[in-house]
Scaffold this motif. Structure first.
Motif, PDB file in Angstrom:
ATOM      1  N   LEU A  74      40.650  37.105  29.984  1.00 30.47           N
ATOM      2  CA  LEU A  74      39.436  37.297  30.105  1.00 30.47           C
ATOM      3  C   LEU A  74      38.210  37.568  29.531  1.00 30.47           C
ATOM      4  O   LEU A  74      37.480  36.842  28.683  1.00 30.47           O
ATOM      5  CB  LEU A  74      39.560  37.396  31.857  1.00 30.47           C
ATOM      6  N   GLU A 111      35.816  35.073  26.682  1.00 30.54           N
ATOM      7  CA  GLU A 111      34.713  35.637  26.312  1.00 30.54           C
ATOM      8  C   GLU A 111      33.914  36.309  25.629  1.00 30.54           C
ATOM      9  O   GLU A 111      33.100  35.584  24.491  1.00 30.54           O
ATOM     10  CB  GLU A 111      34.280  36.647  27.811  1.00 30.54           C
ATOM     11  N   LEU A 155      41.546  32.943  34.520  1.00 29.99           N
ATOM     12  CA  LEU A 155      41.503  32.412  33.224  1.00 29.99           C
ATOM     13  C   LEU A 155      40.639  30.745  33.278  1.00 29.99           C
ATOM     14  O   LEU A 155      39.683  29.812  33.083  1.00 29.99           O
ATOM     15  CB  LEU A 155      42.467  32.021  32.240  1.00 29.99           C
ATOM     16  N   ARG A 208      36.916  31.730  34.415  1.00 28.87           N
ATOM     17  CA  ARG A 208      36.516  31.522  33.476  1.00 28.87           C
ATOM     18  C   ARG A 208      36.048  30.630  32.668  1.00 28.87           C
ATOM     19  O   ARG A 208      34.978  30.482  32.064  1.00 28.87           O
ATOM     20  CB  ARG A 208      37.070  32.903  32.926  1.00 28.87           C
TER      21      ARG A 208
END
Length: 169
Positions: free
Chosen positions: A112, A116, A146, A149
């Motif tokens: 994650l 990002e 995921l 995200r």
């Protein structure tokens, strides 16, 4: 422009480290020997120059990073891969206008963070995910965050089939 959107590459720094991390990687070592343009930029550019107005969106090829070792290794490999591909897109923007990030899929928190970082800081246009994580489905509880995200980041997940030569199609 002809934009080829799923081109495998091993940036030289990543490739050199990969050989140290997995020196017995028989499939990948054979594949690289048979396809030198996956590492050799001069060879890749020679091939690319045969086509007018042609560019590639680049991403790593197999093996999936989680094959290379524990999370401490795969997190480092993901960062090196993504940094190296971002460097290629900055150095050769007409040839490589974008890249797809790789993630340490065996590291639920790390994947994650790297997604990002790769998208927000490096400019990746999504993340590359194999069809399984060390034999576990992508719908396993540790992998599901995921998907949330990526919705939040408004970027795609690029799905790559993944299996060894011991599994029939």
């Amino acid at each position: 422009m002809k934009l080829d959107i799923f081109n495998h590459i091993f940036p030289q720094k990543f490739y050199d480290r990969m050989l140290k991390v997995m020196p017995d990687g028989r499939d990948i070592n054979r594949r690289v020997r048979e396809i030198p343009c996956i590492v050799d930029l001069d060879e890749r550019f020679r091939i690319m120059d045969r086509f007018d107005d042609y560019a590639q969106v680049i991403c790593l090829g197999a093996p999936a990073l989680e094959i290379m070792g524990p999370p401490s290794v795969t997190a480092d490999m993901a960062q090196l891969a993504n940094d190296s591909m971002a460097e290629l897109t900055h150095k050769y923007p007409k040839r490589f206008p974008a890249f797809v990030a790789s993630l340490p899929m065996n590291d639920p928190d790390g994947l994650l963070k790297e997604a990002e970082r790769a998208i927000k800081q490096l400019g990746a246009v999504g993340v590359l995910v194999a069809t399984n994580v060390l034999g576990r489905p992508l719908t396993a509880p540790e992998t599901m965050p995921l998907f949330d995200r990526m919705v939040k980041l408004d970027q795609p997940i690029w799905l790559h089939p993944f299996r060894g030569d011991n599994v029939a199609d």
